[in-house]
Design a protein around this motif. Sequence first.
Motif, PDB file in Angstrom:
ATOM      1  N   GLU A   1      52.611  36.375  78.890  1.00  0.00           N
ATOM      2  CA  GLU A   1      54.045  36.215  79.143  1.00  0.00           C
ATOM      3  C   GLU A   1      54.584  37.324  80.055  1.00  0.00           C
ATOM      4  O   GLU A   1      55.500  37.096  80.838  1.00  0.00           O
ATOM      5  N   LYS A   2      54.018  38.508  79.951  1.00  0.00           N
ATOM      6  CA  LYS A   2      54.441  39.632  80.792  1.00  0.00           C
ATOM      7  C   LYS A   2      53.818  39.587  82.187  1.00  0.00           C
ATOM      8  O   LYS A   2      54.166  40.389  83.043  1.00  0.00           O
TER       9      LYS A   2
ATOM     10  N   LYS B   1      48.731  36.667  74.115  1.00  0.00           N
ATOM     11  CA  LYS B   1      49.860  35.800  74.466  1.00  0.00           C
ATOM     12  C   LYS B   1      51.003  36.623  75.083  1.00  0.00           C
ATOM     13  O   LYS B   1      51.570  36.234  76.108  1.00  0.00           O
ATOM     14  N   ARG B   2      51.326  37.766  74.457  1.00  0.00           N
ATOM     15  CA  ARG B   2      52.393  38.628  74.989  1.00  0.00           C
ATOM     16  C   ARG B   2      52.075  39.080  76.409  1.00  0.00           C
ATOM     17  O   ARG B   2      52.937  39.088  77.281  1.00  0.00           O
TER      18      ARG B   2
END
Length: 108
Positions: free
Chosen positions: A55-56, A51-52
């Motif tokens: 997002e990045k 998920k991170r």
Amino acid sequence: MKKTKLGEFEELVLLTVIALRKDAYGVEIKRELEERLNETLSVGSIQSALKRMEEKGYLTSVFGEPTQKRGGKRKRIYTATPAAHRVLSELKSIRAGLWNSMPRLVHT
């Protein structure tokens, strides 16, 4: 100072996604990493890293078709973006430079 915004675990997950190609979905990423690291990982840690990185902008994902094997559930399949390839290349270069300097540090 820090050019890349990628932690060590994220780097490993990202490399695994690239290595697995079309089979890069949560359970398979977890299985591959556990085998390579020889340790047990939680599904949550993998999902959080994925998920991170979405997002990045290092990953994109799409849902695959539902399968009988998964009780009709669909897999979310991840793909690395060009930004991911760039950041991994930067990290590889940084690490190679540090490793190449090791003999000089040992002999001084």
